[in-house]
Design a protein around this motif. Structure first.
Motif, mmCIF file in Angstrom:
data_model
loop_
_atom_site.group_PDB
_atom_site.id
_atom_site.type_symbol
_atom_site.label_atom_id
_atom_site.label_comp_id
_atom_site.label_asym_id
_atom_site.label_seq_id
_atom_site.Cartn_x
_atom_site.Cartn_y
_atom_site.Cartn_z
ATOM 1 N N PHE A 115 26.943 34.644 16.642
ATOM 2 C CA PHE A 115 25.574 34.413 16.186
ATOM 3 C C PHE A 115 24.833 33.505 17.165
ATOM 4 O O PHE A 115 23.696 33.793 17.558
ATOM 5 N N ASN A 116 25.484 32.422 17.576
ATOM 6 C CA ASN A 116 24.849 31.505 18.519
ATOM 7 C C ASN A 116 24.560 32.191 19.850
ATOM 8 O O ASN A 116 23.525 31.938 20.482
ATOM 9 N N LEU A 149 15.925 30.227 16.123
ATOM 10 C CA LEU A 149 15.674 31.360 15.223
ATOM 11 C C LEU A 149 14.202 31.438 14.835
ATOM 12 O O LEU A 149 13.637 32.533 14.755
ATOM 13 N N LEU A 150 13.555 30.301 14.610
ATOM 14 C CA LEU A 150 12.134 30.315 14.259
ATOM 15 C C LEU A 150 11.303 30.918 15.395
ATOM 16 O O LEU A 150 10.410 31.735 15.157
ATOM 17 N N LYS A 151 11.590 30.522 16.626
ATOM 18 C CA LYS A 151 10.858 31.081 17.768
ATOM 19 C C LYS A 151 11.034 32.595 17.830
ATOM 20 O O LYS A 151 10.083 33.334 18.103
ATOM 21 N N ILE A 183 22.003 30.220 22.294
ATOM 22 C CA ILE A 183 22.262 28.782 22.213
ATOM 23 C C ILE A 183 23.761 28.533 22.321
ATOM 24 O O ILE A 183 24.582 29.418 22.070
ATOM 25 N N GLU A 184 24.109 27.302 22.703
ATOM 26 C CA GLU A 184 25.521 26.924 22.785
ATOM 27 C C GLU A 184 25.964 26.112 21.582
ATOM 28 O O GLU A 184 27.137 26.165 21.196
ATOM 29 N N ASP A 214 27.455 30.343 4.263
ATOM 30 C CA ASP A 214 28.528 29.496 4.794
ATOM 31 C C ASP A 214 28.117 28.847 6.108
ATOM 32 O O ASP A 214 28.336 27.655 6.322
ATOM 33 N N TYR A 215 27.503 29.641 6.994
ATOM 34 C CA TYR A 215 27.082 29.116 8.294
ATOM 35 C C TYR A 215 26.103 27.970 8.112
ATOM 36 O O TYR A 215 26.253 26.895 8.696
ATOM 37 N N PHE A 216 25.095 28.193 7.279
ATOM 38 C CA PHE A 216 24.075 27.166 7.114
ATOM 39 C C PHE A 216 24.644 25.936 6.411
ATOM 40 O O PHE A 216 24.366 24.803 6.792
ATOM 41 N N GLN A 217 25.445 26.154 5.390
ATOM 42 C CA GLN A 217 25.975 25.024 4.629
ATOM 43 C C GLN A 217 26.872 24.153 5.498
ATOM 44 O O GLN A 217 26.856 22.928 5.397
#
Length: 203
Positions: free
Chosen positions: A8-9, A24-26, A14-15, A55-58
């Motif tokens: 995903f990154n 993600l917003l951009k 991104i790293e 899960d990723y966000f949490q």
């Protein structure tokens, strides 16, 4: 989420995961990059009946200390959407990344029948305070072709700093929604009242 955090990154360019919300917003606000990124992600995961990023966000972005932020498990979101009404408008404050919203959308799609589900007949209005949640919320709406608005701000005071208009101008729920940033100060007072935005005191 069947793809890994690293995958995903990499798709976001991104790293480190802490950079994901800004990146993600951009992407979500850039029409060409949005379509390219959503296509790439659907190449890894194409099941849209749940929020991929709980899960990723949490793990990476939840602000539990500052906002007591936590997320509703998928089993609970499915239960809540199952017992809720089947109206064509949906409202949620403190929407997080959109887990409950996704379950409601999926219920609408199933109830209508995928062949007859027209996204233009449904309206989703969600509110969220966290800067980090907003990009994932926009992602979840755009990839599912939803129509509605995302209000970025405080649901308790009805004071919002950003409004995102999410629009799918087709009858195809597999089409991505466009995302438009609306200047809140430019919204007529009548529409602010309808959206539940507090009016500024005059003088």
């Amino acid at each position: 989420m069947t793809f890994t955090t690293e995958q995903f990154n990499q798709i976001l360019g991104i790293e480190d995961s802490y950079k994901a919300p800004e990146a993600l917003l951009k992407i979500m606000l850039d029409r060409e990059k949005r379509s390219e990124t959503l296509d790439l992600l659907l190449g890894h995961e194409n099941i849209l009946d749940r929020d991929w990023f709980v899960d990723y966000f949490q793990e990476e972005h939840a602000e539990r200390k500052r906002f007591d932020q936590d997320f509703t498990p998928t089993s609970v979101t499915n239960l809540l959407s199952g017992i809720s009404g089947s109206g064509k408008t949906y409202f949620e404050s403190a929407a997080g990344t959109g887990g409950l919203l996704v379950s409601a959308w999926n219920k609408h799609r199933i109830d209508a029948g995928p062949a007859r589900f027209d996204p233009r007949k449904y309206w989703y209005q969600v509110e969220e305070l966290s800067d980090r949640s907003i990009p994932f919320l926009l992602f979840n709406m755009s990839i599912r072709g939803m129509d509605g608005v995302v209000l970025h701000g405080d649901s308790l005071t009805n004071e919002f700093k950003n409004l995102y208009f999410v629009r799918n101008d087709t009858s195809d729920f597999m089409a991505y929604s466009e995302i438009h940033v609306i200047d809140i100060d430019s919204i007529p007072d009548m529409d602010k009242e309808w959206l539940g935005i507090s009016q500024k005191e005059s003088g």
